[in-house]
Design an enzyme around this catalytic site. Structure first.
Site, short mmCIF file in Angstrom:
data_model
loop_
_atom_site.label_atom_id
_atom_site.label_comp_id
_atom_site.label_asym_id
_atom_site.label_seq_id
_atom_site.Cartn_x
_atom_site.Cartn_y
_atom_site.Cartn_z
N LYS A 56 6.19 8.90 -9.41
CA LYS A 56 6.71 10.01 -8.60
C LYS A 56 8.23 10.03 -8.63
CE LYS A 56 4.94 9.23 -4.54
NZ LYS A 56 4.45 7.86 -4.73
N LYS A 94 7.38 1.14 1.84
CA LYS A 94 7.95 0.19 0.89
C LYS A 94 9.28 0.67 0.33
CE LYS A 94 5.52 -0.06 -2.71
NZ LYS A 94 6.38 0.96 -3.40
N LYS A 130 0.84 -1.20 0.00
CA LYS A 130 0.00 0.00 0.00
C LYS A 130 0.88 1.25 0.00
CE LYS A 130 -3.42 2.41 2.88
NZ LYS A 130 -2.56 3.57 3.19
#
Length: 313
Positions: A61, A35, A30
């Site tokens: 991003k 992460k 998520k």
């Protein structure tokens, strides 16, 4: 034709380098679960143990590798290709005419770790997953992994998206294993379950297996028992637990991993142990995603734990 291309790409990524098999690992989870922080620290840990590592950021991003480069962004593959005229020329022409060099898209970070950011399309145009497809194809055509003689490729994949280009590492069996990063937050576990649902479908068609769950503690609640119950129902192993440490945040403020910032701290040792466990793990499972009623029951367990914690505070 599409499936033939996928098979060709898959086979071309099975390399033998100096007698060792190149290990490719993809990480999902998520958004905001930590992460990229986990991937960068694992990359740092693997590099410290003597492995040549490349991190491929698969988030539009393009900030997956920033903690390996003192917080500095690097040009994305798609941006560079646009500058080289990919829309008119195509990848094949760009490579054939030597219009693109490896150093245009690959940058070195902490301890010699190679960093690549796929990037995404122009805002409002196209599918963001296209960047993942393009970068994997380009790295293959340019023989990047062979020429750099890397031991490990870590794919940092956007959030909990398992469709289109973002599913490529697991859909075509590109990665040897998939690891899902989660906390004990309900939405994080819900997203992890969705990711594992995708993995279970692709495994049946030759896709990547689930290497395990990485439990990344976020906030004040540490509910390992709940995450463990989730993993058991999922037919998954918890490969490691990363505790909530202020060292991680301090390091990120300086654009570093915990291993670079405070190598002697306990959190860095935990990352080192986790990296070794992942590197040595050659087994995987086909997850058994939870049904809605089961995941809702996990949610109720979390809700009760939060209530009890508030009472004791």
């Amino acid at each position: 034709m599409y499936y033939i291309v996928l098979l060709i790409l898959r086979e071309s990524f099975i390399f033998m380098l100096n007698g060792d098999i190149l290990k490719q690992i993809a990480f999902y989870g998520k958004g905001g679960i930590g992460k990229s922080t986990t991937v960068c620290n694992l990359a740092a840990a693997l590099s410290k143990s003597g492995k040549k590592v490349i991190v491929v950021g698969c988030d539009p991003k393009h900030d997956c590798t920033s903690n390996l480069r003192s917080g500095e962004d690097i040009p994305t593959v798609l941006d560079v290709l646009r500058e080289k005229g990919i829309d008119k020329l195509g990848i094949e022409t760009i490579i054939r005419e030597n219009l693109l060099k490896k150093e245009d898209i690959i940058y070195e970070g902490f301890n010699g770790i190679y960093c690549v950011e796929a990037g995404g399309p122009k805002p409002g145009y196209g599918c963001a997953g296209r960047g993942v497809i393009v970068v994997i194809d380009l790295l293959k055509k340019m023989n990047v992994f062979e020429d750099l003689d890397v031991d490990v490729v870590l794919y940092d994949v956007l959030g909990d998206v398992v469709c289109g280009g973002f599913a490529m590492p697991l859909r075509m069996g590109l990665a040897d294993q998939i690891y899902v990063v989660t906390s004990s937050d309900y939405m994080a576990l819900y997203a992890a379950n969705n990711i594992c649902s995708g993995i279970s479908q692709f495994v049946k068609r030759g896709g990547s297996t689930l290497g395990g769950i990485i439990y990344n503690v976020r906030g004040s609640m540490d509910a390992f028992d709940i995450v463990s119950e989730f993993a058991n129902q999922l037919n998954a192993n918890i490969i490691g637990k990363v505790p909530n440490s202020p060292i991680i945040n301090e390091a990120e403020i300086d654009g570093q991993t915990a291993i670079e910032y405070a190598p002697e701290e306990e959190i860095s040792k935990i990352y080192m142990e986790l990296a070794e466990s992942i590197y040595q793990n050659n087994t995987g499972t086909m997850p058994n995603p939870l049904e809605n009623a089961q995941i809702m029951q996990i949610g109720k367990m979390i809700k009760e734990r939060i209530k009890k914690q508030k009472i004791t505070e």
